[in-house]
Design an enzyme around this catalytic site. Structure first.
Site, PDB file in Angstrom:
ATOM      1  N   HIS A 174      97.627  28.201  -2.135  1.00 44.30           N
ATOM      2  CA  HIS A 174      96.723  28.512  -3.244  1.00 44.30           C
ATOM      3  C   HIS A 174      96.229  29.945  -3.102  1.00 44.30           C
ATOM      4  O   HIS A 174      95.618  30.307  -2.086  1.00 44.30           O
ATOM      5  CB  HIS A 174      95.558  27.528  -3.274  1.00 44.30           C
ATOM      6  N   ARG A 212      94.770  30.451  -8.790  1.00 44.81           N
ATOM      7  CA  ARG A 212      95.152  29.421  -7.814  1.00 44.81           C
ATOM      8  C   ARG A 212      96.675  29.219  -7.689  1.00 44.81           C
ATOM      9  O   ARG A 212      97.204  28.998  -6.614  1.00 44.81           O
ATOM     10  CB  ARG A 212      94.499  28.108  -8.257  1.00 44.81           C
ATOM     11  N   HIS A 226      94.275  25.512   3.892  1.00 46.25           N
ATOM     12  CA  HIS A 226      93.685  25.719   2.568  1.00 46.25           C
ATOM     13  C   HIS A 226      92.189  25.990   2.748  1.00 46.25           C
ATOM     14  O   HIS A 226      91.663  25.955   3.853  1.00 46.25           O
ATOM     15  CB  HIS A 226      93.838  24.452   1.710  1.00 46.25           C
TER      16      HIS A 226
HETATM   17  O1  0X9 Z   1      94.115  19.802  -4.120  1.00 45.68           O
HETATM   18  C1  0X9 Z   1      94.753  20.362  -3.235  1.00 45.68           C
HETATM   19  O2  0X9 Z   1      95.883  20.809  -3.401  1.00 45.68           O
HETATM   20  C2  0X9 Z   1      94.110  20.519  -1.860  1.00 45.68           C
HETATM   21  N1  0X9 Z   1      92.735  20.944  -1.997  1.00 45.68           N
HETATM   22  S1  0X9 Z   1      92.404  22.450  -2.526  1.00 45.68           S
HETATM   23  O3  0X9 Z   1      90.959  22.514  -2.743  1.00 45.68           O
HETATM   24  N2  0X9 Z   1      92.739  23.500  -1.382  1.00 45.68           N
HETATM   25  O4  0X9 Z   1      93.155  22.723  -3.710  1.00 45.68           O
HETATM   26  C3  0X9 Z   1      94.174  19.211  -1.120  1.00 45.68           C
HETATM   27  C4  0X9 Z   1      95.564  18.704  -0.913  1.00 45.68           C
HETATM   28  C5  0X9 Z   1      95.622  17.420  -0.139  1.00 45.68           C
HETATM   29  N3  0X9 Z   1      96.947  16.907  -0.061  1.00 45.68           N
HETATM   30  C6  0X9 Z   1      97.537  16.173  -1.033  1.00 45.68           C
HETATM   31  N4  0X9 Z   1      96.872  15.754  -2.054  1.00 45.68           N
HETATM   32  N5  0X9 Z   1      98.807  15.895  -0.904  1.00 45.68           N
HETATM   33 ZN    ZN Z   2      94.250  24.816  -1.595  1.00 45.16          ZN
END
Ligand code: 0X9
Ligand code: ZN
Length: 580
Positions: free
Chosen positions: A344, A399, A470
């Site tokens: 991201h 993002r 992340h």
């Molecule tokens: O939403 C996401 O992609 C991640 N959080 S973020 O705030 N950095 O965007 C979490 C990803 C967790 N993993 C999966 N959902 N597979």
């Molecule tokens: Zn992320």
């Protein structure tokens, strides 16, 4: 100027009809063999909007205006109303979902978290909850290494938008940054970040509605709060609605642009010169541009040629290298670990942390513990280089990647963490190219996710761990993310996660929460962590670095060192377990 006039002018000037910018970079070296302006108000004029429906109206009805602009939903992941309980009935397995008729998407079911999963007889889960622990009852029993259904673009139950989007490009409304081919820097002056208590029923629905009207966007939060970015021109109205509805909130960031301006001050010329003489420009006192990061990686490969090598494993959409650095003394008995960052774009602390690890291991290899030395390390610090550069040049809060959608290129970018080919297209991933969580046209439609996956599959390394960094929230998340189920070895993952968290805390560092990503945050399919786990990589974690919302994505540079150091302590704890 009217906002629609602005939209038309910007579209004309934006290269909507032109070709994307290509930035050619020199290809990287090969690995040696093993032994060797203002925020565009293009959407709605928030100051003229809002005949102010009450929260109950907002929560239960859809205005004409909204139904005509349903595709501009911003589905930045939203934390659940309450932590998803592990004893909730698991949802249908993929086979059923894929076979299901392309159910019309309920325009109001914008929040995947609020969905109530259905029970199915043919669930692939072991669900003898009465004899097992709650979590055990959610163990998904499908075999690892399941190949993704790459060609299946089945509409999903939780899709937030009209599935026949291609037929209705006119209602695609670009978000901030989508019209910026003319490279006008997005200005967040006056925009604020609020932390909202979401304990009361209905609060999340209000936020969802405001988000769909593009007045706010979601940053993060947890089961009892949400961090939202409130557009400058929406503050008055959102305040009024919240007051009326008794929704309590704290202003966390008063003026986002001010924070952005203060976030990454340039180094003094003296400091710069000092660093330049060292052979690379990385400092960990600043967030660096991609050129500095790649320069640093090349410097290490040149300086330690028997230990370190780099390889461009592919190119981003705009032609930038996807540069992997390998550290290995070539011992055939070594374990292998893959670490990435920057999936991201706006999560700047992630590449900073990953490069910190590289620096530590590279510059002190001989003094490192055997756990570190007896490992073949693969680092990809910036998975999304186009997005990363874009956050430096144009929109700090971008993002996704930067590949335009094929819909007249009105909206750009795919969320790379929704584009991986395991259970692709399921919950929490949007089919709307204008969404923050756009999953892409097909699994692995994006050069960045595809290159990463191809590399892991073809590298010949037997990876014990896959770690993807992340921000933010301070979470250690293990699979599955696609739904509220856990893999058969979740107990190991949970225990090891807790050990990592403990090691981080014991450095005097931050407190991390450990759990499955769907359980602790929200279901989101197509994540790299799920894909890695499905490849058989045992320890697959998403690490959501600091903080918990005070600064969010705009974490001051003074945090780089402590965050990276405590994260390194966590990594060391994992390596100790892996080498057992
Ligand atoms: O939403 C996401 O992609 C991640 N959080 S973020 O705030 N950095 O965007 C979490 C990803 C967790 N993993 C999966 N959902 N597979
Ligand atoms: Zn992320």
């Amino acid at each position: 100027m009217e906002s629609w006039t602005v939209l038309v002018v910007l579209l004309a000037a934006s290269g909507v009809l032109g070709t994307p910018f290509i930035n050619k970079l020199a290809p990287g070296q090969e690995f040696p063999a093993k032994n060797s302006v203002r925020q565009p108000s293009n959407i709605e004029d928030a100051s003229t909007d809002l005949a102010e429906p009450s929260a109950s109206e907002l929560a239960s009805t859809q205005t004409d205006a909204e139904s005509s602009i349903v595709n501009k939903v911003d589905e930045t992941p939203e934390k659940p109303e309450a932590v998803v309980k592990v004893d909730e009935t698991p949802v249908k397995p993929e086979a059923e979902t894929a076979a299901a008729e392309p159910a019309p998407i309920e325009p109001d079911s914008v929040n995947p978290i609020e969905e109530k999963p259905e029970k199915s007889d043919s669930d692939v889960f072991a669900n003898e909850a009465s004899t097992k622990s709650d979590l055990e009852s959610l163990v998904a029993t499908e075999p690892a290494k399941t190949e993704p259904h790459e060609s299946e673009a089945a509409p999903t139950e939780t899709d937030h938008v009209d599935p026949v989007i291609e037929e209705e490009p006119a209602i695609l409304i670009p978000k901030t940054g989508d019209l910026s081919k003319n490279e006008v820097k997005v200005d967040y002056s006056g925009a604020q970040v609020w932390k909202i208590s979401t304990n009361r029923t209905g609060v999340r629905a209000v936020i969802t509605r405001l988000r769909r009207r593009n007045l706010v966007s979601t940053w993060g939060g947890d089961h009892s709060s949400a961090d939202i970015l409130v557009r400058h021109d929406a503050i008055e109205n959102v305040t009024r609605i919240f007051k009326r509805e008794n929704i309590s909130y704290n202003v966390i960031i008063e003026d986002l642009q001010k924070r952005i301006d203060e976030e990454n001050p340039p180094l003094s010329p003296e400091e710069l010169e000092l660093h330049d003489r060292r052979g690379h420009r990385m400092t960990w006192k600043q967030y660096h541009r991609l050129e500095d990061i790649h320069g640093f990686m090349e410097y290490l490969a040149k300086t330690y040629p028997t230990l370190i090598s780099t390889k461009s494993i592919g190119k981003s959409h705009e032609g930038r290298d996807l540069k992997v650095l390998r550290i290995s003394d070539g011992k055939p008995t070594n374990k292998a670990v893959f670490i990435d960052g920057g999936i991201h774009a706006r999560e700047w602390i992630s590449p900073a942390t990953v490069t910190f690890f590289i620096n530590q291991f590279a510059e002190n290899f001989d003094e490192e513990s055997d756990d570190i030395k007896n490992t073949d390390w693969y680092f990809l610090p910036v998975v999304n280089p186009d997005g990363y550069e874009y956050t430096h040049t144009t929109d700090r809060l971008w993002r996704k990647n930067r590949k335009p959608s094929n819909l007249a290129r009105v909206c750009s970018g795919t969320d790379l963490n929704r584009n991986f080919g395991y259970r692709w297209g399921g919950k929490g991933a949007s089919s709307n190219p204008c969404s923050e969580t756009f999953r892409g046209r097909t699994a692995f439609s994006e050069p960045e996710s595809k290159a990463l996956a191809d590399f892991i599959k073809s590298s010949g390394a037997n990876f014990s761990a896959y770690l993807t960094y992340h921000s933010y929230g301070q979470y250690l998340l293990y699979p599955w993310g696609y739904d509220n189920v856990v893999p058969p070895d979740y107990k190991d993952l949970d225990e090891v996660g807790k050990t990592i968290a403990k090691a981080i805390e014991e450095t005097g560092g931050s407190k991390y929460s450990v759990g499955s990503s769907s359980g602790l945050l929200y279901p989101a399919s197509g994540g790299s962590d799920d894909w890695a786990k499905a490849q058989g990589i045992k320890y697959s974690y998403t690490v959501e670095l600091s903080d918990t919302g005070r600064y969010g994505f705009i974490l001051p540079t003074s945090y780089i060192d402590p965050v990276a150091k405590e994260s390194l302590a966590g990594l060391r704890a994992l390596m100790k377990i892996i080498h057992g």
